[in-house]
Write an enzyme that holds these catalytic residues in place. Structure first.
Site, PDB file in Angstrom:
ATOM      1  N   ARG A 230       0.933  -1.313   0.082  1.00 40.02           N
ATOM      2  CA  ARG A 230       0.017   0.049   0.082  1.00 40.02           C
ATOM      3  C   ARG A 230       0.728   1.389  -0.095  1.00 40.02           C
ATOM      4  O   ARG A 230       0.374   2.279  -0.366  1.00 40.02           O
ATOM      5  CB  ARG A 230      -0.866  -0.002   1.027  1.00 40.02           C
ATOM      6  N   GLU A 267       6.070 -11.116  14.279  1.00 43.44           N
ATOM      7  CA  GLU A 267       5.548 -11.471  15.386  1.00 43.44           C
ATOM      8  C   GLU A 267       6.236 -13.065  15.531  1.00 43.44           C
ATOM      9  O   GLU A 267       6.855 -13.075  16.622  1.00 43.44           O
ATOM     10  CB  GLU A 267       4.119 -11.708  15.444  1.00 43.44           C
TER      11      GLU A 267
HETATM   12  P1  AMP Z   1       4.846  -2.787  11.445  1.00 42.31           P
HETATM   13  O1  AMP Z   1       6.117  -3.363  10.855  1.00 42.31           O
HETATM   14  O2  AMP Z   1       4.675  -3.774  12.776  1.00 42.31           O
HETATM   15  O3  AMP Z   1       4.996  -1.301  11.678  1.00 42.31           O
HETATM   16  O4  AMP Z   1       3.705  -2.816  10.310  1.00 42.31           O
HETATM   17  C1  AMP Z   1       3.482  -2.261   9.123  1.00 42.31           C
HETATM   18  C2  AMP Z   1       3.150  -3.006   8.169  1.00 42.31           C
HETATM   19  O5  AMP Z   1       2.061  -3.770   8.288  1.00 42.31           O
HETATM   20  C3  AMP Z   1       2.576  -1.874   7.118  1.00 42.31           C
HETATM   21  O6  AMP Z   1       3.165  -2.026   6.015  1.00 42.31           O
HETATM   22  C4  AMP Z   1       1.075  -2.155   7.271  1.00 42.31           C
HETATM   23  O7  AMP Z   1       0.440  -2.037   5.944  1.00 42.31           O
HETATM   24  C5  AMP Z   1       0.879  -3.359   7.719  1.00 42.31           C
HETATM   25  N1  AMP Z   1       0.212  -3.271   9.125  1.00 42.31           N
HETATM   26  C6  AMP Z   1       0.470  -3.499  10.256  1.00 42.31           C
HETATM   27  N2  AMP Z   1      -0.590  -3.504  11.174  1.00 42.31           N
HETATM   28  C7  AMP Z   1      -1.780  -2.944  10.351  1.00 42.31           C
HETATM   29  C8  AMP Z   1      -3.141  -3.021  10.520  1.00 42.31           C
HETATM   30  N3  AMP Z   1      -3.473  -2.941  11.789  1.00 42.31           N
HETATM   31  N4  AMP Z   1      -3.927  -2.309   9.519  1.00 42.31           N
HETATM   32  C9  AMP Z   1      -3.368  -2.619   8.397  1.00 42.31           C
HETATM   33  N5  AMP Z   1      -2.042  -2.726   8.131  1.00 42.31           N
HETATM   34  C10 AMP Z   1      -1.161  -2.916   9.088  1.00 42.31           C
END
Ligand code: AMP
Length: 342
Positions: A230, A267
């Protein structure tokens, strides 16, 4: 009995914009005998008809109610704020910065009758007593500011030159309304922030990109780096708007030429992001973009790749920040911006 509609009434869309500003008055407001929208219609009638409130059609609220409510609004700057925000919306809708960088200035002297006494000042050159009315008009047409002073104080234009910053609260609220929460997607316990309604809405998508671009227009940005998937959508539109190139940071095995890799923790386990080795020239000024920052792991890996190429990171931008997951903490030392926080 239903009131006959008047041409000065606002439609539902306009009322949806105005209502949040007027309800700011609730703290001081006495018990309401008339619906707020009707009181606003009363005020609109007076302004549009240019007639005294006492002459209003009698199915509108009493003139003193309209007068008191309007005075209360004027006192706390409700109408000025509303006009500021509306102007920002109009400007962004036209693909311009929310803040105007230039305005057309004009001023005139209103001659006062003798009864005005000391309230009227002297307009030396025109040999008149009266009020000076400097006006600034936005290049798009709407009135930007108007300031009425006694004529002899009119040289003090500074007040006119320092407008309060146009607030963007209304736009942010409109964007937040286009984000859909999907529970337990893609797995149990996750609340997925679905941005597809925002992308599918012409105004919301336009506003999102304009609000982001507004931060970088005038600063030299060579490349926008979008993170799969996205981040590509926002990144592509932003890059186009900034006249910058778009660099893709992708999941493993998707890029055809030689790549640099950066691992990041999920995770359960690890994943990798890749970028073409020759995608960025050292020293380039870049903005990184993704739709959501959650724990910050993904964007840290993307930053890693950009740093390997010795580029300067101007800012890391997100549409949505999930604040509780504290991803921002991992980005210390970088400028981080998010439009919506949850
Ligand atoms: P992070 O690496 O944990 O910061 O996760 C970010 C990535 O995961 C981004 O590319 C988001 O598109 C996706 N992502 C993580 N959590 C969500 C969420 N609650 N809703 C939508 N996309 C998420």
């Amino acid at each position: 009995m239903e009131r006959q509609p008047s041409p000065s009434d606002v439609n539902d869309d306009k009322w949806a914009f105005v209502a949040p500003y007027l309800t700011l008055m609730t703290e001081e407001a006495p018990q309401r005998a008339h619906p707020l929208r009707e009181v606003f219609h009363g005020l609109r009638w007076i302004v549009r008809a240019g007639a005294a409130g006492r002459m209003r059609p009698h199915d509108l609220p009493p003139w003193h109610t309209v007068y008191q409510q309007s005075q209360r609004g004027l006192k706390v700057g409700v109408f000025a704020t509303l006009v500021h925000d509306l102007r920002a919306v109009l400007r962004l809708g036209q693909g311009r910065n929310a803040e105007l960088s230039g305005a057309l200035f004009d001023s005139r002297t209103l001659q006062s009758p003798p009864e005005s006494g000391t309230r009227a000042g002297d307009e030396g050159t025109k040999r008149r007593r009266g009020s000076k009315v400097p006006r600034a008009v936005d290049a798009l047409g709407p009135l930007w500011a108007v300031h009425v002073t006694a004529a002899d104080a009119a040289k003090d234009q500074k007040r006119l030159m320092s407008p309060t910053l146009a607030r963007i609260a209304y736009m942010i609220e409109a964007l937040a309304a286009k984000i859909r929460d999907i529970k337990d997607f893609p797995k149990q316990g996750i609340v997925f922030k679905d941005i597809t309604p925002l992308l599918g809405d012409p105004q919301a998508f336009n506003m999102t990109i304009n609000l982001l671009a507004d931060r970088y227009i005038g600063r030299h940005i060579d490349r926008v780096v979008g993170v799969e998937a996205r981040g590509f959508i926002l990144g592509a539109a932003l890059a186009y708007k900034l006249n910058a190139g778009l660099i893709l940071v992708r999941k493993p095995g998707k890029l055809p030429a030689e790549t640099l890799k950066a691992a990041y923790e999920l995770e359960y386990g690890v994943d990798t992001l890749e970028v073409h080795c020759d995608a960025l020239v050292p020293g380039s000024q870049v903005v990184l973009v993704d739709d959501v920052i959650a724990t910050g792991g993904t964007i840290c890996a993307a930053i890693d790749l950009v740093q390997k190429m010795q580029c300067e990171i101007v800012e890391v931008a997100f549409l949505i920040e999930l604040s509780a997951l504290a991803g921002r903490k991992r980005l210390q030392g970088y400028n981080v911006f998010s439009l919506l926080q949850y």
